[in-house]
Design an enzyme around this catalytic site. Sequence first.
Site, mmCIF file in Angstrom:
data_model
loop_
_atom_site.group_PDB
_atom_site.id
_atom_site.type_symbol
_atom_site.label_atom_id
_atom_site.label_comp_id
_atom_site.label_asym_id
_atom_site.label_seq_id
_atom_site.Cartn_x
_atom_site.Cartn_y
_atom_site.Cartn_z
ATOM 1 N N ASP A 140 0.650 -1.310 -0.052
ATOM 2 C CA ASP A 140 -0.168 0.042 0.207
ATOM 3 C C ASP A 140 0.970 1.166 0.102
ATOM 4 O O ASP A 140 1.635 1.581 0.936
ATOM 5 C CB ASP A 140 -0.899 0.069 1.195
ATOM 6 C CG ASP A 140 -1.663 1.382 1.302
ATOM 7 O OD1 ASP A 140 -2.906 1.179 0.507
ATOM 8 O OD2 ASP A 140 -1.384 2.180 1.724
ATOM 9 N N TYR B 263 2.961 9.753 -0.601
ATOM 10 C CA TYR B 263 4.038 9.185 0.125
ATOM 11 C C TYR B 263 5.363 9.461 -0.495
ATOM 12 O O TYR B 263 6.597 9.292 0.402
ATOM 13 C CB TYR B 263 3.932 7.779 0.302
ATOM 14 C CG TYR B 263 2.592 7.401 1.203
ATOM 15 C CD1 TYR B 263 1.844 8.316 1.727
ATOM 16 C CD2 TYR B 263 2.248 5.990 1.266
ATOM 17 C CE1 TYR B 263 0.652 7.804 2.398
ATOM 18 C CE2 TYR B 263 1.111 5.722 1.843
ATOM 19 C CZ TYR B 263 0.188 6.620 2.474
ATOM 20 O OH TYR B 263 -0.924 6.133 3.124
ATOM 21 N N LYS C 119 -3.004 5.776 -4.546
ATOM 22 C CA LYS C 119 -4.023 6.602 -4.183
ATOM 23 C C LYS C 119 -4.028 8.042 -5.084
ATOM 24 O O LYS C 119 -2.546 8.396 -4.918
ATOM 25 C CB LYS C 119 -4.049 6.653 -2.537
ATOM 26 C CG LYS C 119 -3.802 5.521 -1.687
ATOM 27 C CD LYS C 119 -4.079 5.778 -0.394
ATOM 28 C CE LYS C 119 -3.678 4.568 0.380
ATOM 29 N NZ LYS C 119 -2.307 4.672 0.892
ATOM 30 N N HIS D 150 -7.930 9.393 -2.120
ATOM 31 C CA HIS D 150 -6.904 9.295 -0.778
ATOM 32 C C HIS D 150 -8.100 9.744 0.406
ATOM 33 O O HIS D 150 -7.875 9.065 1.511
ATOM 34 C CB HIS D 150 -5.789 9.799 -0.735
ATOM 35 C CG HIS D 150 -4.837 9.555 0.189
ATOM 36 N ND1 HIS D 150 -3.371 9.537 -0.270
ATOM 37 C CD2 HIS D 150 -5.000 9.331 1.231
ATOM 38 C CE1 HIS D 150 -2.855 9.335 0.830
ATOM 39 N NE2 HIS D 150 -3.604 8.875 1.843
ATOM 40 N N LEU E 156 -2.065 -0.615 13.838
ATOM 41 C CA LEU E 156 -1.452 -0.480 15.331
ATOM 42 C C LEU E 156 -1.494 0.885 16.179
ATOM 43 O O LEU E 156 -0.944 0.911 16.931
ATOM 44 C CB LEU E 156 0.025 -1.126 15.114
ATOM 45 C CG LEU E 156 0.327 -2.424 14.489
ATOM 46 C CD1 LEU E 156 1.729 -2.349 14.113
ATOM 47 C CD2 LEU E 156 -0.267 -3.470 15.075
ATOM 48 N N LYS F 189 2.802 -1.099 8.962
ATOM 49 C CA LYS F 189 4.077 -0.685 8.302
ATOM 50 C C LYS F 189 5.062 -0.727 9.239
ATOM 51 O O LYS F 189 4.965 -0.489 10.550
ATOM 52 C CB LYS F 189 3.728 1.039 8.163
ATOM 53 C CG LYS F 189 5.114 1.656 7.724
ATOM 54 C CD LYS F 189 5.813 2.399 8.911
ATOM 55 C CE LYS F 189 7.246 2.866 8.842
ATOM 56 N NZ LYS F 189 7.578 3.539 10.096
ATOM 57 N N ARG G 105 10.135 -6.814 12.818
ATOM 58 C CA ARG G 105 8.596 -6.524 13.029
ATOM 59 C C ARG G 105 8.072 -6.781 11.820
ATOM 60 O O ARG G 105 6.987 -7.302 11.997
ATOM 61 C CB ARG G 105 8.724 -5.024 13.566
ATOM 62 C CG ARG G 105 9.001 -4.748 14.816
ATOM 63 C CD ARG G 105 8.980 -3.344 14.876
ATOM 64 N NE ARG G 105 9.272 -2.763 16.430
ATOM 65 C CZ ARG G 105 9.194 -1.420 16.721
ATOM 66 N NH1 ARG G 105 8.935 -0.464 15.983
ATOM 67 N NH2 ARG G 105 9.212 -1.008 17.860
HETATM 68 N N1 LIG Z 1 -5.216 6.262 3.705
HETATM 69 C C1 LIG Z 1 -4.788 6.809 4.612
HETATM 70 O O1 LIG Z 1 -5.120 8.396 4.698
HETATM 71 C C2 LIG Z 1 -3.569 6.267 5.299
HETATM 72 C C3 LIG Z 1 -3.101 5.252 5.066
HETATM 73 N N2 LIG Z 1 -2.085 4.650 5.898
HETATM 74 C C4 LIG Z 1 -1.513 3.476 5.409
HETATM 75 O O2 LIG Z 1 -1.793 2.501 6.537
HETATM 76 C C5 LIG Z 1 -0.313 2.104 6.809
HETATM 77 C C6 LIG Z 1 -0.115 1.807 8.158
HETATM 78 O O3 LIG Z 1 -0.400 2.948 8.809
HETATM 79 P P1 LIG Z 1 0.720 3.672 9.730
HETATM 80 O O4 LIG Z 1 0.237 4.994 10.144
HETATM 81 O O5 LIG Z 1 1.958 3.431 9.111
HETATM 82 O O6 LIG Z 1 0.683 2.882 11.179
HETATM 83 P P2 LIG Z 1 0.944 1.370 11.772
HETATM 84 O O7 LIG Z 1 -0.406 1.302 12.946
HETATM 85 O O8 LIG Z 1 1.088 0.631 10.834
HETATM 86 O O9 LIG Z 1 1.877 1.644 12.713
HETATM 87 C C7 LIG Z 1 3.326 1.897 12.465
HETATM 88 C C8 LIG Z 1 4.332 2.172 13.321
HETATM 89 O O10 LIG Z 1 4.353 1.111 14.176
HETATM 90 C C9 LIG Z 1 5.712 0.496 14.632
HETATM 91 N N3 LIG Z 1 5.590 -0.909 14.272
HETATM 92 C C10 LIG Z 1 5.378 -1.685 13.325
HETATM 93 N N4 LIG Z 1 5.201 -3.046 13.820
HETATM 94 C C11 LIG Z 1 5.198 -2.985 15.050
HETATM 95 C C12 LIG Z 1 5.559 -4.261 16.154
HETATM 96 N N5 LIG Z 1 5.187 -5.191 15.705
HETATM 97 N N6 LIG Z 1 5.849 -3.554 17.310
HETATM 98 C C13 LIG Z 1 6.130 -2.409 17.765
HETATM 99 N N7 LIG Z 1 5.867 -1.391 16.853
HETATM 100 C C14 LIG Z 1 5.523 -1.639 15.634
HETATM 101 C C15 LIG Z 1 6.463 0.951 13.235
HETATM 102 O O11 LIG Z 1 7.850 1.217 13.941
HETATM 103 P P3 LIG Z 1 8.889 0.577 12.735
HETATM 104 O O12 LIG Z 1 8.641 1.165 11.231
HETATM 105 O O13 LIG Z 1 10.388 1.609 13.231
HETATM 106 O O14 LIG Z 1 9.255 -0.513 12.812
HETATM 107 C C16 LIG Z 1 5.587 2.305 13.028
HETATM 108 O O15 LIG Z 1 6.259 3.442 13.982
HETATM 109 C C17 LIG Z 1 0.556 3.087 6.153
HETATM 110 O O16 LIG Z 1 1.992 2.647 6.198
HETATM 111 C C18 LIG Z 1 -0.180 3.691 4.757
HETATM 112 O O17 LIG Z 1 0.080 2.530 3.971
HETATM 113 C C19 LIG Z 1 -1.591 5.309 6.713
HETATM 114 C C20 LIG Z 1 -2.198 6.524 7.546
HETATM 115 C C21 LIG Z 1 -3.252 7.185 6.778
HETATM 116 O O1 LIG Z 2 -0.892 8.649 5.481
HETATM 117 C C1 LIG Z 2 -1.639 8.795 4.719
HETATM 118 O O2 LIG Z 2 -2.229 8.162 3.933
HETATM 119 C C2 LIG Z 2 -2.230 10.141 4.940
HETATM 120 O O3 LIG Z 2 -3.088 10.583 4.217
HETATM 121 C C3 LIG Z 2 -2.285 10.851 6.177
HETATM 122 O O4 LIG Z 2 -1.267 10.429 7.024
HETATM 123 C C4 LIG Z 2 -2.107 12.453 5.839
HETATM 124 O O5 LIG Z 2 -1.271 12.695 4.706
HETATM 125 C C5 LIG Z 2 -1.375 13.136 6.828
HETATM 126 O O6 LIG Z 2 -1.120 12.763 7.884
HETATM 127 C C6 LIG Z 2 -1.406 14.683 6.585
HETATM 128 O O7 LIG Z 2 -1.293 15.424 7.921
#
Ligand SMILES: NC(=O)C1=CN([C@@H]2O[C@H](COP(=O)(O)OP(=O)(O)OC[C@H]3O[C@@H](n4cnc5c(N)ncnc54)[C@H](OP(=O)(O)O)[C@@H]3O)[C@@H](O)[C@H]2O)C=CC1
Ligand SMILES: O=C(O)C(=O)[C@@H](O)[C@H](O)C(=O)CO
Length: 274
Positions: free
Chosen positions: A45, A50, A75, A108, A190, A231, A237
């Site tokens: 994703d 990004y 997106k 998005h 998470l 992520k 992890r």
């Molecule tokens: N459509 C939208 O608007 C959005 C979409 N997204 C999508 O969703 C995905 C996931 O969301 P995201 O915001 O990244 O958050 P997550 O809930 O996936 O959390 C990611 C964080 O958790 C840490 N982490 C991951 N696995 C573990 C574990 N097993 N134990 C402890 N800590 C852990 C990572 O650290 P580290 O990397 O340092 O290991 C990172 O800091 C994004 O990457 C993106 O693709 C996210 C936000 C908005």
């Molecule tokens: O991560 C994504 O996919 C997002 O759209 C958001 O995190 C967004 O870009 C944001 O955090 C803006 O403040």
Amino acid sequence: MTIPNVTLNNGVSMPQLGFGVFQVPDEETAAAVSEALRAGYRSIDTAKIYGNEGGVAQALRESGIPREELFVTTKVWNDDQGYDEALRAFDASVGRLGLDYLDLYLIHWPAPSAGRYVETWKALEKLLADGRVRSIGVSNFQPAHLRHLFEETGTVPAVNQIELHPYLQQAELRALHAERGIATEAWSPLAKGGDLLADPVVTALAEQHGRTPAQVVLRWHLQLGNVVIPKSVTPDRIRENLDLFDFELTAQDLAALGTLERGHRTGPDPDRFG
Ligand SMILES: NC(=O)C1=CN([C@@H]2O[C@H](COP(=O)(O)OP(=O)(O)OC[C@H]3O[C@@H](n4cnc5c(N)ncnc54)[C@H](OP(=O)(O)O)[C@@H]3O)[C@@H](O)[C@H]2O)C=CC1
Ligand SMILES: O=C(O)C(=O)[C@@H](O)[C@H](O)C(=O)CO
């Protein structure tokens, strides 16, 4: 280890567990995605905003994994909403990704103040009809945005990717998705790895099952039927977040996690953002 698929409302299969790359710098993305692909993830994703579609492309190319075994999502960013703009944004994204078709293309954010998500959706319908994308969906759409889309257009989104974790369980949206056949995809599953993973309810279940807090939370998502895209840039992890298919939470465990709802967003409010 086999990752289960969910069947989208147009018959396309989507892995229930994928790998998210938000906030991974482009130059670090190929390494993270390569690690994820080696571990067994097949769904990635990303998003134009990004800035790392190029890094994703490199990892996909170098993996040698047949294209049909991969599931790639990107997106349309808010600035690219509009019919012609979204078509151009799609061409640019698939170009950066080095792909000739995409598996899932999402709007998005609804960005309701701009009022352009209906015309943007019509561009996605054209991309679907032209076979350039296998499925189309939305992200961060609230019930009112979905209902407006149902009234104005002909295709029900295959997916709504929304913030969802035990601190924000999205009961209303999940019920609407179930009623209309929309797959619920959880972003920040998470809750960004913060307080949730230290919550006493989560840590107690982790201890009980001999698992990590993250595994308990991800297992909760899977058992609710959510698609998840955790992520991580940390190899241990990345593997841990995939190691979910040899234990099960009980109904009592699920009920305990259900009590954690607190309406807590880690990200923007979709009614106001964009
Ligand atoms: N459509 C939208 O608007 C959005 C979409 N997204 C999508 O969703 C995905 C996931 O969301 P995201 O915001 O990244 O958050 P997550 O809930 O996936 O959390 C990611 C964080 O958790 C840490 N982490 C991951 N696995 C573990 C574990 N097993 N134990 C402890 N800590 C852990 C990572 O650290 P580290 O990397 O340092 O290991 C990172 O800091 C994004 O990457 C993106 O693709 C996210 C936000 C908005
Ligand atoms: O991560 C994504 O996919 C997002 O759209 C958001 O995190 C967004 O870009 C944001 O955090 C803006 O403040």
